[in-house]
Design a protein around this motif. Structure first.
Motif, PDB file in Angstrom:
ATOM      1  N   VAL A 176       0.500  -0.713  -0.201  1.00  0.00           N
ATOM      2  CA  VAL A 176      -0.201  -0.421   0.177  1.00  0.00           C
ATOM      3  C   VAL A 176       0.829   0.886  -0.189  1.00  0.00           C
ATOM      4  N   VAL A 177       1.719   1.695   1.054  1.00  0.00           N
ATOM      5  CA  VAL A 177       2.695   2.437   0.858  1.00  0.00           C
ATOM      6  C   VAL A 177       3.582   3.058  -0.357  1.00  0.00           C
ATOM      7  N   PHE A 178       3.890   1.472  -0.375  1.00  0.00           N
ATOM      8  CA  PHE A 178       4.678   2.097  -1.767  1.00  0.00           C
ATOM      9  C   PHE A 178       4.123   1.968  -3.058  1.00  0.00           C
ATOM     10  N   VAL A 179       2.806   1.851  -3.055  1.00  0.00           N
ATOM     11  CA  VAL A 179       1.895   2.006  -4.685  1.00  0.00           C
ATOM     12  C   VAL A 179       1.185   3.182  -4.377  1.00  0.00           C
ATOM     13  N   LYS A 180       0.398   3.566  -3.710  1.00  0.00           N
ATOM     14  CA  LYS A 180      -0.430   4.341  -3.425  1.00  0.00           C
ATOM     15  C   LYS A 180       0.501   6.282  -2.705  1.00  0.00           C
ATOM     16  N   PRO A 181      -0.091   7.055  -3.090  1.00  0.00           N
ATOM     17  CA  PRO A 181       1.264   8.180  -2.707  1.00  0.00           C
ATOM     18  C   PRO A 181       0.716   8.243  -1.416  1.00  0.00           C
ATOM     19  N   GLU A 183       0.024  10.875   0.536  1.00  0.00           N
ATOM     20  CA  GLU A 183      -1.118  11.970   0.991  1.00  0.00           C
ATOM     21  C   GLU A 183      -1.814  11.356   0.794  1.00  0.00           C
ATOM     22  N   GLU A 184      -2.308  10.514   0.294  1.00  0.00           N
ATOM     23  CA  GLU A 184      -3.589   9.467  -0.090  1.00  0.00           C
ATOM     24  C   GLU A 184      -3.354   8.038   0.610  1.00  0.00           C
ATOM     25  N   ILE A 185      -2.931   7.553   1.204  1.00  0.00           N
ATOM     26  CA  ILE A 185      -2.961   7.004   2.471  1.00  0.00           C
ATOM     27  C   ILE A 185      -3.703   7.411   3.520  1.00  0.00           C
TER      28      ILE A 185
END
Length: 268
Positions: A176-181, A183-185
């Motif tokens: 999740v951390v590597f795929v999503k920006p 600021e969107e987490i």
């Protein structure tokens, strides 16, 4: 000689062994075999753990995983954002004034360098105390219900359960951390593996805080842990059926979720 032996005081260790004997079986398997067994065949894996608990190596691995994941989180996601989102929410709910918010933000800036070291240490202490507490509750419930077991096997089951499930949740978190920006987490719910995270996808919003907090506990990994603990505690407890153990664990997990949701609704 036999009469003399029977009159001698029995040591606490001998008495414990007479109360509960570990299941018979072959030599214990290794760490990796047990971890794989917890995933594919938990009943057999926990029966093997019952014969020889050996919790210290998996405990060290769990603590290292926890410290590493926490350190990575602080390095990847700015602490300012993690705390600011929560503080802003408290201001909107009327729990903090704007002046108090600014004071908290100043303190946060001062604590930023320290938290990179304090965070992993705190998480390690927390997971150690958590596994001890969960095993302790299992031991207490067993004594109250008249079932026979020992603390070390219960603790070992708890450690293996947390280790295996934490590996999967950590890998998913890294994805999740590597795929999503960044600021969107969603800091409060990064994995989205529970009902609270799914509700907005169906347009359900504005629910009371108690409801959303409780639904956050209806979680894939939380449920998996509860099932594994139920199977494992039955394996290391004499005359405890797996179905009964699962029922006990399920009821306790439900009460914990209710209590945590009530606390969150009352104090945030």
């Amino acid at each position: 000689m036999d009469d003399q032996r029977s009159d001698e005081a029995i040591s606490p260790t001998e008495e414990t062994e007479q109360i509960y004997e570990l299941p018979a079986g072959g030599p214990p398997t290794g760490l990796l075999d047990r971890m794989l067994g917890v995933i594919v065949s938990p009943g057999e894996a926990f029966a093997d753990i019952a014969r020889a608990p050996l919790p210290y190596l998996p405990l060290l691995l769990l603590l290292a995983l926890t410290a590493g994941a926490t350190a990575f989180t602080f390095a990847r996601i700015p602490m300012d954002r993690m705390v600011n989102e929560r503080l802003q929410q408290m201001v909107e709910e009327g729990r903090l004034t704007q002046e108090q918010l600014e004071q908290q933000q100043e303190q946060m800036v001062a604590m930023r360098p320290i938290m990179r070291w304090v965070g992993p240490i705190t998480s390690v202490v927390a997971i150690l105390l958590l596994t001890l507490a969960v095993a302790g509750v299992a031991r207490l419930v067993s004594l109250m219900m008249g079932y026979e077991n020992r603390f070390l096997p219960l603790w070992s089951v708890t450690i293996y359960t947390w280790l295996v499930t934490s590996i999967f949740s950590t890998v998913l978190f890294l994805v999740v951390v590597f795929v999503k920006p960044v600021e969107e987490i969603d800091i409060a719910n990064p994995l989205g593996s529970n009902l609270a995270a799914l509700l907005p996808l169906f347009g359900v919003t504005g629910l009371p805080r108690f409801v959303t907090s409780f639904l956050a506990w209806v979680d894939l990994f939380y449920g998996w842990r509860v099932v594994l603990l139920g199977i494992g505690y039955a394996a290391v407890t004499r005359r405890l059926a797996t179905s009964t153990s699962l029922l006990f664990c399920g009821v306790i997990a439900f009460l914990i979720a209710l209590g945590a949701a009530a606390w969150s609704a009352a104090f945030g």
